[in-house]
Design an enzyme around this catalytic site. Structure first.
Site, PDB file in Angstrom:
ATOM      1  N   HIS A  56       0.853  -1.186   0.000  1.00  0.00           N
ATOM      2  CA  HIS A  56       0.000   0.000   0.000  1.00  0.00           C
ATOM      3  C   HIS A  56       0.887   1.234   0.000  1.00  0.00           C
ATOM      4  CE1 HIS A  56      -3.867  -1.987   1.803  1.00  0.00           C
ATOM      5  NE2 HIS A  56      -3.271  -2.771   0.918  1.00  0.00           N
ATOM      6  N   CYS A 102      -5.925   2.294   5.792  1.00  0.00           N
ATOM      7  CA  CYS A 102      -6.585   1.046   6.173  1.00  0.00           C
ATOM      8  C   CYS A 102      -5.995   0.584   7.506  1.00  0.00           C
ATOM      9  CB  CYS A 102      -6.381  -0.004   5.090  1.00  0.00           C
ATOM     10  SG  CYS A 102      -4.708  -0.697   5.039  1.00  0.00           S
ATOM     11  N   CYS A 153      -2.169  -0.141   7.300  1.00  0.00           N
ATOM     12  CA  CYS A 153      -1.340   1.054   7.165  1.00  0.00           C
ATOM     13  C   CYS A 153      -1.353   1.882   8.438  1.00  0.00           C
ATOM     14  CB  CYS A 153      -1.807   1.875   5.970  1.00  0.00           C
ATOM     15  SG  CYS A 153      -1.540   1.028   4.394  1.00  0.00           S
ATOM     16  N   GLU A 155       1.044   3.894   1.849  1.00  0.00           N
ATOM     17  CA  GLU A 155       1.586   4.297   3.144  1.00  0.00           C
ATOM     18  C   GLU A 155       2.734   3.386   3.582  1.00  0.00           C
ATOM     19  OE1 GLU A 155      -2.896   5.207   3.206  1.00  0.00           O
ATOM     20  OE2 GLU A 155      -1.594   3.648   2.431  1.00  0.00           O
TER      21      GLU A 155
END
Length: 158
Positions: free
Chosen positions: A55, A85, A88, A57
């Site tokens: 992801h 999320c 993250c 992040e």
């Protein structure tokens, strides 16, 4: 290069758009800023790298940690194009990020097919009710490793 608050978010959003168009992955971008300088840049690379943890992040945090030669990013700020999320958010907590700014919400993400609702619900359930079955085995051996860790004199604490 010195970056200011509004510019930082614009950069994260621009990354999300450009890298989405390039086919890197979903429409998510993030940067880590420390002392008004970008130290980590990331965009969603889940589909392009076949890595479900890639992801934006996470990628930005990894780069920032490499840049600072540390697994802690105390005083750093995470700018992300969307509310993180649970994975993250946990990574930001582990990295000791001081502040997170986000643009789109988790509801906005759900509306385009990125719904984290299941994860939030699963985290709050008792282990025996999780969709992924979990069962404890091998603790007798594994606990000895934890005991050895406690006695280790040269360990680096998290």
């Amino acid at each position: 290069m010195i970056i200011h608050h509004h510019e930082a978010m614009q950069y994260a959003v621009r990354l999300s758009y450009e890298k989405m168009l390039d086919g890197a992955g979903g429409p998510f971008g993030a940067i880590v800023v420390l002392d008004n300088k970008i130290i980590g840049v990331g965009w969603n690379q889940v589909t392009s790298s076949n890595d479900p943890t890639a992801h934006a992040e996470i990628v930005a945090i990894r780069e920032a940690c490499q840049h600072t030669f540390s697994f802690h990013l105390k005083s750093a700020i995470l700018y992300t194009s969307c509310e993180p999320c649970p994975m993250c958010l946990a990574a930001a907590f582990w990295a000791r990020i001081d502040k997170i700014y986000y643009a789109n919400t988790r509801q906005d993400a759900a509306e385009i097919g990125f719904d984290d609702k299941l994860f939030y619900e699963e985290i709050s359930k008792p282990l025996h009710l999780h969709q992924v079955s979990m069962e404890q085995v091998g603790r007798e051996e594994a606990i000895k490793v934890f005991e050895a860790w406690m006695k280790k004199t040269d360990k680096i604490d998290y």
